[in-house]
Design an enzyme around this catalytic site. Structure first.
Site, mmCIF file in Angstrom:
data_model
loop_
_atom_site.group_PDB
_atom_site.id
_atom_site.type_symbol
_atom_site.label_atom_id
_atom_site.label_comp_id
_atom_site.label_asym_id
_atom_site.label_seq_id
_atom_site.Cartn_x
_atom_site.Cartn_y
_atom_site.Cartn_z
ATOM 1 N N ASP A 26 0.832 -1.208 0.000
ATOM 2 C CA ASP A 26 0.000 0.000 0.000
ATOM 3 C C ASP A 26 0.867 1.259 0.000
ATOM 4 O O ASP A 26 1.971 1.261 0.525
ATOM 5 C CB ASP A 26 -0.932 -0.025 1.224
ATOM 6 C CG ASP A 26 -2.086 0.958 1.088
ATOM 7 O OD1 ASP A 26 -2.357 1.419 -0.042
ATOM 8 O OD2 ASP A 26 -2.712 1.268 2.113
ATOM 9 N N TRP A 31 2.767 7.963 -2.671
ATOM 10 C CA TRP A 31 4.161 8.114 -3.122
ATOM 11 C C TRP A 31 4.210 9.024 -4.350
ATOM 12 O O TRP A 31 5.051 9.915 -4.445
ATOM 13 C CB TRP A 31 4.741 6.739 -3.457
ATOM 14 C CG TRP A 31 6.175 6.754 -3.899
ATOM 15 C CD1 TRP A 31 7.278 6.626 -3.100
ATOM 16 C CD2 TRP A 31 6.669 6.914 -5.244
ATOM 17 N NE1 TRP A 31 8.428 6.695 -3.864
ATOM 18 C CE2 TRP A 31 8.074 6.872 -5.185
ATOM 19 C CE3 TRP A 31 6.050 7.086 -6.483
ATOM 20 C CZ2 TRP A 31 8.882 6.990 -6.313
ATOM 21 C CZ3 TRP A 31 6.848 7.213 -7.617
ATOM 22 C CH2 TRP A 31 8.248 7.165 -7.518
ATOM 23 N N HIS A 43 2.071 3.228 -9.031
ATOM 24 C CA HIS A 43 1.837 1.801 -9.307
ATOM 25 C C HIS A 43 2.982 1.236 -10.151
ATOM 26 O O HIS A 43 3.442 0.122 -9.934
ATOM 27 C CB HIS A 43 0.506 1.596 -10.039
ATOM 28 C CG HIS A 43 -0.692 2.016 -9.226
ATOM 29 N ND1 HIS A 43 -0.824 1.711 -7.892
ATOM 30 C CD2 HIS A 43 -1.811 2.709 -9.570
ATOM 31 C CE1 HIS A 43 -1.982 2.194 -7.446
ATOM 32 N NE2 HIS A 43 -2.591 2.816 -8.451
ATOM 33 N N SER A 71 -7.681 -5.717 -4.678
ATOM 34 C CA SER A 71 -8.704 -6.304 -3.808
ATOM 35 C C SER A 71 -10.057 -6.299 -4.509
ATOM 36 O O SER A 71 -10.278 -5.556 -5.476
ATOM 37 C CB SER A 71 -8.800 -5.521 -2.493
ATOM 38 O OG SER A 71 -9.467 -4.290 -2.699
ATOM 39 N N TRP A 75 -12.322 -2.353 -7.321
ATOM 40 C CA TRP A 75 -13.150 -1.983 -8.489
ATOM 41 C C TRP A 75 -13.849 -0.656 -8.247
ATOM 42 O O TRP A 75 -14.339 -0.040 -9.187
ATOM 43 C CB TRP A 75 -14.211 -3.052 -8.771
ATOM 44 C CG TRP A 75 -13.677 -4.388 -9.165
ATOM 45 C CD1 TRP A 75 -13.645 -5.497 -8.371
ATOM 46 C CD2 TRP A 75 -13.111 -4.784 -10.422
ATOM 47 N NE1 TRP A 75 -13.092 -6.554 -9.063
ATOM 48 C CE2 TRP A 75 -12.756 -6.148 -10.332
ATOM 49 C CE3 TRP A 75 -12.865 -4.114 -11.640
ATOM 50 C CZ2 TRP A 75 -12.176 -6.854 -11.369
ATOM 51 C CZ3 TRP A 75 -12.288 -4.837 -12.676
ATOM 52 C CH2 TRP A 75 -11.947 -6.177 -12.541
ATOM 53 N N LEU A 137 10.829 -20.643 -4.693
ATOM 54 C CA LEU A 137 9.829 -19.769 -4.066
ATOM 55 C C LEU A 137 8.461 -19.892 -4.748
ATOM 56 O O LEU A 137 8.379 -19.907 -5.974
ATOM 57 C CB LEU A 137 10.307 -18.310 -4.166
ATOM 58 C CG LEU A 137 9.345 -17.240 -3.651
ATOM 59 C CD1 LEU A 137 9.326 -17.237 -2.115
ATOM 60 C CD2 LEU A 137 9.741 -15.847 -4.162
ATOM 61 N N SER A 199 -7.950 -4.921 5.438
ATOM 62 C CA SER A 199 -8.592 -4.652 4.144
ATOM 63 C C SER A 199 -9.053 -5.916 3.403
ATOM 64 O O SER A 199 -8.839 -6.047 2.198
ATOM 65 C CB SER A 199 -7.665 -3.818 3.243
ATOM 66 O OG SER A 199 -7.413 -2.561 3.835
ATOM 67 N N GLU A 210 1.986 -13.104 12.623
ATOM 68 C CA GLU A 210 2.562 -11.912 13.235
ATOM 69 C C GLU A 210 2.346 -10.728 12.294
ATOM 70 O O GLU A 210 2.672 -10.802 11.106
ATOM 71 C CB GLU A 210 4.072 -12.112 13.479
ATOM 72 C CG GLU A 210 4.378 -13.206 14.475
ATOM 73 C CD GLU A 210 3.813 -12.933 15.878
ATOM 74 O OE1 GLU A 210 3.726 -11.750 16.280
ATOM 75 O OE2 GLU A 210 3.449 -13.912 16.559
#
Ligand code: IPE
Ligand code: IPE
Ligand code: MG
Length: 252
Positions: A26, A31, A43, A71, A75, A137, A199, A210
């Site tokens: 976020d 920024w 972005h 999320s 939209w 990963l 959110s 955590e």
């Protein structure tokens, strides 16, 4: 039987380095605004932070990195910003997937992809297919994802698969249908950008994670900022309901 035990059912083994890190990226808009740039510039810069963080996680031997990219509530943003984000997602997939594959990274996308354009869905499927056999990963991108959506879609699938258990469902009946059934629950959650909220991210899976919040905006979240998050995690005492005394090693 599910592959991974749940923190509420069994006490998980705690490792020095978090096995699974989940991140709410976020602060891109702020920024950009600070620099008198349009939000979309933030972005764009944010994609570079993703690239750096993936590198750091590989270096640290983190096994799962899960990033919240869009999320189910995003939209609600202005249509121009939504379509820019979709385009950016498409470009990033096209440009990065080969590099991810060369680095043995497995890419998975969670969320309701049915609302995306056909060519984005195809690109997602192709990226997942290409990297499916990789053993390094596991990079999960949550796009059009919502924690409540996840729990509900899992409940609906469970109910169809196991109607005879109606009224008696247990955690292990639901777990295989959740979007992240292939991963252990996150050890560390990071949210940049200063807000202290979840959110509608991984609601079920964050039960004993955590939580780490930082004011650093996502495009500024560099290696040093990530180290601070890891250092904070290292100092946590993960009790999972037990007392501190119970965690002390028995005297010889
Ligand atoms: C996070 O940055 C990126 C997405 C939600 C896609 P924001 O766009 O929310 O940035 P802020 O919170 O407005 O600064
Ligand atoms: C959360 O960020 C979602 C993503 C980072 C993709 P938002 O900026 O959309 O969250 P809220 O609306 O401020 O809670
Ligand atoms: Mg935001």
């Amino acid at each position: 039987m599910s592959l991974f035990s749940s923190a509420t059912q069994r006490i998980p083994k705690v490792t020095a380095v978090p096995k699974h890190i989940a991140v709410i990226m976020d602060g891109n808009g702020r920024w950009a605004r600070k620099r008198f740039l349009p939000r979309i510039a933030g972005h764009k810069r944010g994609v570079e932070t993703v690239r750096e963080l993936v590198k750091q996680c590989v270096k640290l031997n983190v096994e799962f990195l899960t990033l919240f990219a869009f999320s189910s509530e995003n939209w609600r943003r202005p249509p121009e910003e939504v379509s820019f984000l979709m385009g950016l997602f498409m470009d990033a997939l096209e440009r990065e997937v080969v590099k991810l594959h060369q680095n043995n990274i497995k890419l998975v996308m969670i969320g309701d992809r049915s609302q995306f354009e056909a060519k984005l869905i195809e690109q997602i499927e192709a990226s997942e297919r290409l990297t499916a056999g990789n053993t390094g990963l596991v990079l999960t991108i949550a796009a059009n994802y919502g924690g409540r959506w996840d729990i509900l879609q899992a409940m609906n699938k469970m109910q169809v698969a196991l109607p005879e258990l109606a009224g008696k469902y247990q955690e292990e009946n639901l777990q295989p249908y959740l979007s992240m059934s292939y991963a252990p629950e996150p050890d560390l959650f990071i949210r940049t950008g200063g807000e202290m909220r979840i959110s509608n991210f991984l609601l079920w899976q964050l039960a004993y994670t955590e939580l780490y919040f930082t004011d650093t905006l996502w495009p500024d979240f560099n290696e040093d900022a990530f180290s601070l998050a890891i250092q904070s995690y290292e100092k946590r005492e993960r009790r999972f309901g037990r007392t501190s005394e119970q965690l002390q090693k028995p005297k010889p």
